[in-house]
Design a protein around this motif. Sequence first.
Motif, short mmCIF file in Angstrom:
data_model
loop_
_atom_site.label_atom_id
_atom_site.label_comp_id
_atom_site.label_asym_id
_atom_site.label_seq_id
_atom_site.Cartn_x
_atom_site.Cartn_y
_atom_site.Cartn_z
N ILE A 35 15.47 -5.71 0.20
CA ILE A 35 14.28 -5.03 -0.31
C ILE A 35 14.27 -4.99 -1.83
O ILE A 35 13.25 -5.26 -2.47
CB ILE A 35 14.21 -3.61 0.28
CG1 ILE A 35 13.97 -3.68 1.79
CG2 ILE A 35 13.12 -2.78 -0.40
CD1 ILE A 35 14.15 -2.37 2.52
N ILE A 39 11.46 -6.64 -4.27
CA ILE A 39 10.73 -5.84 -5.26
C ILE A 39 10.88 -6.45 -6.64
O ILE A 39 9.91 -6.54 -7.42
CB ILE A 39 11.24 -4.38 -5.24
CG1 ILE A 39 10.85 -3.71 -3.93
CG2 ILE A 39 10.69 -3.60 -6.43
CD1 ILE A 39 11.51 -2.37 -3.69
N ALA A 49 4.96 -6.11 -3.24
CA ALA A 49 6.12 -6.37 -2.39
C ALA A 49 5.81 -5.84 -1.00
O ALA A 49 5.50 -4.65 -0.83
CB ALA A 49 7.36 -5.69 -2.94
N LEU A 51 7.03 -5.39 3.03
CA LEU A 51 8.09 -5.41 4.04
C LEU A 51 7.43 -5.59 5.39
O LEU A 51 6.56 -4.81 5.77
CB LEU A 51 8.90 -4.12 4.00
CG LEU A 51 10.09 -4.03 4.97
CD1 LEU A 51 11.20 -3.15 4.39
CD2 LEU A 51 9.67 -3.46 6.32
N ALA A 81 11.73 2.68 3.03
CA ALA A 81 11.21 1.53 2.29
C ALA A 81 10.39 1.97 1.08
O ALA A 81 10.48 1.39 0.00
CB ALA A 81 10.36 0.66 3.22
N ILE A 86 8.90 -0.31 -2.03
CA ILE A 86 8.03 -1.26 -1.35
C ILE A 86 6.57 -0.82 -1.49
O ILE A 86 6.24 0.36 -1.41
CB ILE A 86 8.42 -1.37 0.15
CG1 ILE A 86 9.65 -2.26 0.30
CG2 ILE A 86 7.28 -1.89 1.00
CD1 ILE A 86 9.42 -3.72 -0.01
#
Length: 318
Positions: A35, A39, A49, A51, A81, A86
């Motif tokens: 993650i 990012i 970004a 997910l 997240a 995110i």
Amino acid sequence: MLRWRGLDDIPADWGRCVVTIGVFDGVHRGHAQLITRAIRAAKERGVPAVLMTFDPHPAEVVRPGSHPPQLSTLTRRAELAEELGIDVFCVMPFTPILASQTPKDFAHEVLVERLHAQVVVVGDNFTFGKKAAGNVDTLRKFGERFGFEVEAVSLLGEHAVTLSSTYIRSCVDAGDVATATEALGRPHRVEGVVVRGDGRGSDLGFPTANIAPPMYSAIPADGVYAAWFTVLGAGPVVGQVEPGESYRAAVSVGTNPTFSGRTRTIEAYVLDTSADLYGQHVAVDFVARIRGQVKYDKVSNLIDQISADVDQTRLLLP
């Protein structure tokens, strides 16, 4: 943070993005590496970004009845997240149709046509498509063909241990919540609703909150644990505590063998509060295992042991 439930939620005018893909159960330290890299790549390019995760777990669709114990709920995954930075949390319903897609169709239809991926960040053991026929090398070939970059991140932690959800589940299943904490980057959490029990805890002088977790929750091995008990949502009863309040708790997982119990339960003796917890949505963060499950010949011996467990909990959670 935007939350999409499937590809239909993606706006028609959606631009390019960086996407990281996986189940992300637990959002552990290995996932955090993915993650964070996604990012960073998104910021470098000035794009969002994303997910992408799946629900239900792909194993349950591919092999019905094989759903692994879950380390986190979808809501928890989204919260973690978002804390990492995110921009979009996308949940792909994992259906037989999706499971039957070829690697090429997944790359073209999902990553290119719908997400407009500029960069795809995955673990170095990533597989995708029908019968997991695609891997990182396959994805790179499609990236060269369709115009996106691929970054593969190693999920190795200290001592050459792969930081995987499978590894963490094995730690939780063994009651080794300390090692699970190291791999997760925080204590393992079990959520649930406080339900009515048989009232035996009150009779012993230690009233407990009986927690009913969601299906497939990863429950630690039978035993007694020191844990943080947090109220996530207020129930319908007047006088209940406000969401977000946390307390120390001595938590028993098991079947209550002293009373010949058969049903496996999670019972939390919550310290320093007499608040009405019934109906509350709560979380138990398992910090340390105090002891295994023991059957006592005398109830008085059990009471003495519970008292010692509470003292140990205070020491472990100062």
